[in-house]
Every structure is written in C-alpha cells, then in structure tokens.
Motif scaffolding. Structure first.
Motif, mmCIF file in Angstrom:
data_model
loop_
_atom_site.group_PDB
_atom_site.id
_atom_site.type_symbol
_atom_site.label_atom_id
_atom_site.label_comp_id
_atom_site.label_asym_id
_atom_site.label_seq_id
_atom_site.Cartn_x
_atom_site.Cartn_y
_atom_site.Cartn_z
ATOM 1 N N VAL A 1 1.789 1.954 -3.504
ATOM 2 C CA VAL A 1 0.656 2.539 -4.238
ATOM 3 C C VAL A 1 0.533 4.031 -3.889
ATOM 4 C CG1 VAL A 1 -1.856 2.472 -4.563
ATOM 5 C CG2 VAL A 1 -0.572 0.328 -4.393
ATOM 6 N N THR B 1 0.832 -1.208 0.000
ATOM 7 C CA THR B 1 0.000 0.000 0.000
ATOM 8 C C THR B 1 0.868 1.260 0.000
ATOM 9 O OG1 THR B 1 -1.717 -1.244 1.116
ATOM 10 C CG2 THR B 1 -1.939 1.145 1.159
ATOM 11 N N LYS C 1 3.992 8.295 -15.170
ATOM 12 C CA LYS C 1 3.111 7.120 -15.232
ATOM 13 C C LYS C 1 2.375 6.905 -13.912
ATOM 14 C CE LYS C 1 5.719 4.757 -18.811
ATOM 15 N NZ LYS C 1 7.167 4.868 -18.873
ATOM 16 N N SER C 2 2.549 7.809 -12.974
ATOM 17 C CA SER C 2 1.935 7.668 -11.649
ATOM 18 C C SER C 2 0.511 8.178 -11.639
ATOM 19 C CB SER C 2 2.730 8.476 -10.615
ATOM 20 O OG SER C 2 4.040 7.991 -10.493
ATOM 21 N N ASP C 3 -0.312 7.545 -10.846
ATOM 22 C CA ASP C 3 -1.662 8.045 -10.634
ATOM 23 C C ASP C 3 -1.567 9.462 -10.046
ATOM 24 O OD1 ASP C 3 -4.671 6.694 -9.857
ATOM 25 O OD2 ASP C 3 -4.063 8.525 -8.801
ATOM 26 N N PRO C 4 -2.371 10.403 -10.562
ATOM 27 C CA PRO C 4 -2.265 11.781 -10.065
ATOM 28 C C PRO C 4 -2.581 11.937 -8.571
ATOM 29 C CG PRO C 4 -4.010 11.588 -11.718
ATOM 30 C CD PRO C 4 -3.319 10.267 -11.668
ATOM 31 N N GLY C 5 -3.264 10.961 -8.010
ATOM 32 C CA GLY C 5 -3.545 11.016 -6.573
ATOM 33 C C GLY C 5 -2.396 10.529 -5.708
ATOM 34 N N SER C 6 -1.373 9.965 -6.345
ATOM 35 C CA SER C 6 -0.226 9.460 -5.585
ATOM 36 C C SER C 6 0.771 10.594 -5.325
ATOM 37 C CB SER C 6 0.456 8.334 -6.368
ATOM 38 O OG SER C 6 1.043 8.851 -7.551
ATOM 39 N N GLY D 1 2.788 11.205 -8.467
ATOM 40 C CA GLY D 1 1.856 11.710 -9.479
ATOM 41 C C GLY D 1 1.401 13.134 -9.186
ATOM 42 N N GLY E 1 3.210 5.906 -5.848
ATOM 43 C CA GLY E 1 3.014 5.968 -7.295
ATOM 44 C C GLY E 1 4.122 5.224 -8.021
ATOM 45 N N ALA E 2 4.045 5.215 -9.349
ATOM 46 C CA ALA E 2 5.029 4.494 -10.165
ATOM 47 C C ALA E 2 6.389 5.184 -10.089
ATOM 48 C CB ALA E 2 4.555 4.436 -11.606
#
Ligand code: UDP
Ligand code: MG
Length: 151
Positions: free
Chosen positions: A88, A85, A97-102, A105, A91-92
């Motif tokens: 996650v 977790t 390439k990361s989720d903007p919420g990370s 990101g 982010g990546a």
C-alpha cells in the motif's frame, strides 16, 4: 495481523533520482523496523531469479535491462502486516493508478520506471529475503516498540 518481514527495493531510477532517503524514511516513520539494508549491483542472472515468475511476459527483457542499469538498494522491514502495508505504501504497479500519497503515486509516471519493489505475499517475501540477504538479517529490539504498538 501478524509480525512479518518484507523485502523492499529502490530500483535504479529511484537511486539515480535521489529517492533512497525518502523511501527509507517513510518505512522508518511508519513504525517499521529495519533489519537489513544494502546497495547492490547483482547482475542479470540474479535479477532474472528475482523476477523468475515474470519470465514469460513480453516486458521481461526490458524489465531486466532496466533493473540492471545501475545499483539498487535492498532492505528488509519488519513489523505488523509489513507485506500488505508495504505494498500500500508503494502504490499500484502502474504509477498513474497509484494513490498520490504512495511512493509511486508521488514520484513516478510509468510502469517501467516505478522506482521501487515490494514483496507481494509473505511466502514471496521469504524467498526474496533469502535471495538478496543470504548472509542473514539483524535481530535487534527497537526502543520505540511500546510507542508504536499498543500490544
Ligand atoms: N512491469 C512492466 N510492465 C508491465 C508490468 C510490470 O514494465 O506491464 C514492471 C514494473 O516495473 C513492475 C515489475 O515489472 O514493478 C514487476 O511486475 P509486477 O507485476 O510484479 O508488479 P509489482 O509487484 O512491482 O507491483
Ligand atoms: Mg511483483
């Protein structure tokens, strides 16, 4: 899902950009328990040990000089599924390439300036915790435990 500990570190760019509080806050608000925290400027040898698995990569010298460019803030967070977790939440590796919420990101654009580190397996987390916190961690009972976990 088991209770795990993970090593999370704000890299020098994250410290310089004033992201320490936000990164701590995300883990705290998620429900994880802080059991270790410190600012450190450990030097090249220590950073090379931390990233030993990547020593043959072409980006290794640049990575070490980036990591050695200023203090870092290392922390250990404990709780359910903390290693996976935590990744996650980071982010990546490549922020694009990361989720903007990370974290990456939200705050980063380049792989070589991706503001934070997080252990990738439980085994590596244990190794990293020993390397960065040889003095040991803090054992305490969180008053929020029964509000975070159903069981
Ligand atoms: N890195 C880099 N170039 C690459 C891959 C990685 O500069 O092509 C850096 C990046 O800062 C990354 C760190 O090396 O966070 C460690 O790489 P790893 O593959 O372990 O990624 P992470 O576990 O940090 O997501
Ligand atoms: Mg890694």
């Amino acid at each position: 899902m088991s209770t795990e500990q993970t090593y999370i570190m704000v890299k020098p760019d994250g410290v310089q950009r004033g992201l320490v509080g936000d990164i701590i806050s995300r883990f705290e608000k998620r429900g994880y328990k802080l059991v270790g925290l410190k600012m450190a400027t450990p030097g090249k040898d220590h950073l090379e040990k931390h990233y030993a698995d990547l020593s043959s990569k072409a980006f290794f010298p640049g990575l070490i000089s980036y990591m050695n460019s200023g203090p870092v803030v290392g922390m250990v967070w404990e709780g359910r599924d903390a290693v996976k977790t935590g990744r996650v939440m980071l982010g990546a590796t490549d922020p694009l390439k990361s989720d903007p919420g990370s974290i990456r990101g939200a705050y980063a654009l380049e792989v070589g300036r991706n503001v934070c580190h997080g252990s990738d397996t439980v085994e590596n987390a244990q190794k990293e915790i020993k390397l960065w916190f040889p003095e040991g961690l803090n054992s305490w009972t969180s008053a929020a435990y029964n509000w975070v976990y159903e069981k």
